[in-house]
Enzyme design. Structure first.
Site, PDB file in Angstrom:
ATOM      1  N   LYS A  97       0.905  -1.208   0.097  1.00 29.76           N
ATOM      2  CA  LYS A  97       0.081   0.016   0.058  1.00 29.76           C
ATOM      3  C   LYS A  97       1.001   1.339  -0.017  1.00 29.76           C
ATOM      4  CE  LYS A  97      -2.141   3.199   1.870  1.00 29.76           C
ATOM      5  NZ  LYS A  97      -1.992   4.383   1.080  1.00 29.76           N
ATOM      6  N   GLU A 157       9.070   1.474  11.186  1.00 30.75           N
ATOM      7  CA  GLU A 157      10.044   2.479  10.939  1.00 30.75           C
ATOM      8  C   GLU A 157       9.349   3.759  10.952  1.00 30.75           C
ATOM      9  OE1 GLU A 157      12.956   1.977  10.775  1.00 30.75           O
ATOM     10  OE2 GLU A 157      13.343  -0.290  10.377  1.00 30.75           O
ATOM     11  N   CYS A 173      13.426  10.915   7.067  1.00 26.32           N
ATOM     12  CA  CYS A 173      13.351  10.667   8.506  1.00 26.32           C
ATOM     13  C   CYS A 173      14.540  10.706   9.272  1.00 26.32           C
ATOM     14  CB  CYS A 173      12.814   9.121   8.861  1.00 26.32           C
ATOM     15  SG  CYS A 173      14.014   7.908   7.742  1.00 26.32           S
ATOM     16  N   GLU A 183       8.621  16.608  15.259  1.00 25.39           N
ATOM     17  CA  GLU A 183       9.362  16.408  14.017  1.00 25.39           C
ATOM     18  C   GLU A 183       9.001  17.434  12.977  1.00 25.39           C
ATOM     19  OE1 GLU A 183       7.987  13.099  11.701  1.00 25.39           O
ATOM     20  OE2 GLU A 183      10.189  12.438  11.115  1.00 25.39           O
TER      21      GLU A 183
END
Ligand code: NAP
Length: 479
Positions: free
Chosen positions: A172, A247, A281, A375
């Protein structure tokens, strides 16, 4: 503009509902493609196809699987620019990043091919006169859910290793970059992967993704994306007692000690903070500098940031392309404004046009600012001053995240002290936090991740380990 179909059971199909959605080019807001808007019924079809194919695929030899992955690798290598073009147009990748991602993925596919034959069980000494050993077996159907920022690399990282370990896959892809997911299906179809072994379903994560995660036929869910989404997936998979790997996000520190070569540290920080507009990331999201060099470093980083070309990512000279969407622009700007309101010095940047956010350098950042905690996923370089390596460690570890980190120093003792005590899954000495190699253990601790990807680590996550014993002669039973 092209209309795409999904790939299920070896066939290109529309969604059951017939609905589609638009894939937008973030640089100019134009519709790049239309893609099927799948729902739970499409997820079900894909799971059925993957489940039907999994027994035969599990029986293929390691050599057969390796050959197929090598073929996929060389086919991708012959089509690098075509895949890079998709990464630029739907993902806002600058040309250099797109070429890096495609060539890295060629290597990744090849490495997964090599790993097919490297999943090694062991023999274990037995106290009961048995031959005792472990064997690795395929899990069955792997559900792979991937993000938009490195959509080719991060999807293939899951797909290639799931196939290498003898599993079938339902992928996906992100709704921001669905076409690259469909191109992956086309790549594998072109090298004659049997029908059903890889299926790609497009559509909203909250609908298609959740249906896949909860499907009883899913043996493993492997996810890369935001921590908030990972938590939701963990809840759903946990309720079903399914294996999952996550992750997730990061707030990676780059620690620069006073002995550092300042110009090298500036280059490392600029690369780590601004590569792909800071949408990695492992991006450098907090720069922690020892006091004696902090001001000179900050001024030089700001001067470098001003030289970076912000423009359409198709232009070869572009370094900073667009952020992925308007919401992301607002998130970045809100954090920058919050920092300035709380006393940070804006040395450069801090503004945007459309989705193009200028590379931004902030000095005098403190731990109460959003830009220190949340973040960012934007081209920002927040700088904090510390008195020594011990305070640097304390500031670096003051985060819920723990993905990667970088340390710039030639003082071996201090480097080792930091490497051993930083709460992060990866530490790179004399480099930024942005680094990956296909066979190394990639992953984070704390709220950045559960599990590791890369080489044998992926093979282990994607397999079931089984303990097998053979009794020599007859065992003596007590009754
Ligand atoms: P995201 O919003 O979490 O989406 C990731 C994937 O999850 C997409 O395919 C998304 O589909 C799907 N999804 C969303 N909600 C879901 C749900 N309820 N159930 C199942 N699937 C769902 O992340 P993103 O914005 O694409 O990616 C950026 C994030 O990824 C950042 O936080 C970054 O740090 C992280 N990241 C981590 C790593 C790592 O290796 N640690 C690497 C790259 C990126 P839709 O697109 O349809 O919503």
């Amino acid at each position: 503009m092209t209309n795409y179909q999904m790939f299920i059971g070896g066939e290109w199909v529309d969604s059951v509902s017939g609905e589609t959605f638009s894939d937008i080019n973030p640089a100019n807001d134009e519709v790049y493609a239309t893609v099927p808007k799948g729902d739970a019924r499409d997820a079900d079809r894909a799971m059925a196809a993957a489940y039907a194919a999994c027994r035969d695929w599990a029986k293929t030899s390691a050599g057969e699987r390796a050959k197929l992955l090598y073929k996929a690798s060389s086919t991708l290598e012959s089509r690098l620019e075509e895949f890079a073009e998709v990464l630029i147009s739907e993902g806002g990748s600058m040309f250099g990043k797109a070429m890096f991602e495609t060539t890295y993925t060629v290597d990744l596919l090849h490495t997964a091919g090599e790993d097919c034959r490297r999943i090694l069980g062991e023999t274990i000494p037995s106290d009961h006169d048995k031959l005792s050993m472990t064997i690795y077996q395929p899990l069955g159907v792997v559900v792979a859910i991937s993000p938009w920022n490195f959509p080719l690399l991060l999807s293939i990282n899951k797909v290639a290793y799931a196939l290498a370990a003898g599993n079938t896959v339902v992928l996906k892809p992100s709704s921001e970059t669905p076409v690259i997911g469909l191109k992956i299906a086309e790549l594998f179809a072109s090298v004659d992967l049997p029908p059903g072994v890889l299926n790609v379903v497009t559509g909203p994560g909250g609908v298609v993704g959740e249906a896949l995660v909860q499907d009883d036929r899913a043996a493993l869910v492997t996810f890369t994306g935001e921590t908030v989404t990972g938590r939701r997936i963990a809840e759903l998979a946990g309720t079903k007692l399914k294996k999952y790997t996550l992750e997730m996000g990061g707030k990676d520190p780059l620690i620069i000690l006073a002995d550092a070569d300042i110009d090298y540290a500036v280059d490392a920080a600029a690369f780590g903070a601004f590569m792909h507009q800071g949408q990695i990331c492992m991006s450098v999201e907090r720069i922690i500098v020892e006091e004696p060099i902090a001001e000179e470093f900050a001024q030089k980083l700001a001067a470098k940031a001003e030289t970076l070309t912000v423009a359409d990512p198709h232009q070869p000279t572009t370094v900073i392309g667009p952020l992925i969407n308007d919401q992301q622009v607002q998130t970045v700007h809100d954090q920058v404004q919050d920092a300035v309101a709380k006393g940070a010095r804006l040395l450069t940047g801090g503004s945007f046009e459309g989705r193009f956010y200028k590379p931004t350098v902030l000095a005098d950042v403190t731990t109460d600012m959003k830009i220190f905690r949340e973040e960012t996923f934007g081209p920002t370089a927040p700088i904090l001053k510390v008195k020594d390596e011990k305070e640097a460690l304390e500031v670096a570890n003051d985060s819920t995240y723990g993905l990667s980190s970088g340390v710039i120093t030639n003082d071996l003792q201090k480097a080792l002290f930091l490497a051993e005590n930083l709460e992060s899954g990866m530490v790179h000495i004399n480099d930024s936090s942005v680094h990956d190699e296909p066979y190394c253990p990639f992953g984070g601790c704390k709220e950045s991740g559960l599990g590791r990807e890369g080489g044998r680590h992926s093979m282990e996550e994607m397999s079931e380990i089984k303990w097998v014993t053979i009794q020599r002669g007859k065992r003596h039973y007590p009754f």
